[in-house]
Design an enzyme around this catalytic site. Structure first.
Site, PDB file in Angstrom:
ATOM      1  N   GLU A 113       0.465  -7.266 -10.030  1.00 19.20           N
ATOM      2  CA  GLU A 113       1.475  -7.098 -11.072  1.00 19.20           C
ATOM      3  C   GLU A 113       0.908  -7.459 -12.440  1.00 19.20           C
ATOM      4  OE1 GLU A 113       6.058  -8.546 -12.060  1.00 19.20           O
ATOM      5  OE2 GLU A 113       5.079  -9.104 -10.169  1.00 19.20           O
ATOM      6  N   ASP A 139       0.861  -1.189   0.000  1.00 15.26           N
ATOM      7  CA  ASP A 139       0.000   0.000   0.000  1.00 15.26           C
ATOM      8  C   ASP A 139       0.895   1.237   0.000  1.00 15.26           C
ATOM      9  OD1 ASP A 139      -1.785   2.101   0.611  1.00 15.26           O
ATOM     10  OD2 ASP A 139      -3.093   0.732   1.700  1.00 15.26           O
TER      11      ASP A 139
END
Length: 214
Positions: A194, A118
């Site tokens: 990703e 985060d």
């Protein structure tokens, strides 16, 4: 993004003690006993749904892996992956990263992975970033001298911040990669985020950072 609470997650985690470690403090200094071998231990802090750590455990059976994730409603997805794969070299810990010293002694862990953490973009939340100095100090306390952090993110601001934070801490930056998927890096295992971001054309940034020998 708001986290969807799953009230059944806690019971499911409790129902699989062969995969989920609910008393990690009992293994401090002796994780080799839990795994039944003396192989090195790598941990991922903020494992999310577990795609990366499961892939690493499959690819490297001679390394023990521990997935750290504070949110039970998230790590329960990693449990599903682990149940399907039935990997003896992977355990899940539903704990907060700020408490890692309670569960690991120095040299218990050989490497720390931080993937798509985060970014906490607001300045007032800086101390929550997993590459903030206080977290680096925690990782250093459980790693051997010269231990490494391997960090990946799609967030350029967080990557820039992390390079500065690690440098100021005295870490040695190695293999700084500003476009991972357009490089010659081999053996990359993607996380869920990703894959999502790279499909949208986002750059993936990566660095290996080594703690100094004190």
């Amino acid at each position: 993004m708001r986290l969807k609470f799953k009230p059944w997650a806690k019971d499911k985690l409790l129902a699989h003690p062969q995969y989920v470690v609910h008393n990690p403090e009992d293994y401090k200094g002796r994780w080799n006993e839990l795994f039944g071998n003396d192989n090195p231990v790598h941990i991922e802090v903020g494992t999310g749904k577990g795609r990366f750590i499961t892939g690493m455990a499959l690819a490297n059976p001679d390394i023990n892996y521990i997935a750290i994730e504070a949110y039970e409603s998230v790590i329960v997805h990693a449990l599903d992956r682990l149940i399907e794969a039935n990997l003896p070299n992977l355990k899940l810990l539903p704990v907060n990263a700020v408490d890692l010293r309670e569960f690991f002694e120095k040299t218990d862990v050989s490497r720390v992975y931080l993937n798509f953490s985060d970014p906490w973009p607001k300045n007032r939340h800086e101390k929550r970033r997993l590459t903030y100095a206080s977290f680096l100090n925690i990782y250093e306390d459980i790693l051997p001298e010269g231990g490494e952090i391997h960090f990946k993110t799609d967030n350029r601001g967080l990557f820039q911040y992390s390079l500065v934070s690690m440098s100021q801490y005295g870490m040695i930056l190695k293999d700084v990669n500003l476009h991972l998927h357009d490089s010659e890096f081999e053996g990359n295992i993607m996380t869920e985020y990703e894959e999502k971001f790279s499909k949208k054309g986002s750059r993936i940034y990566r660095v290996e950072a080594q703690f100094p020998k004190r």
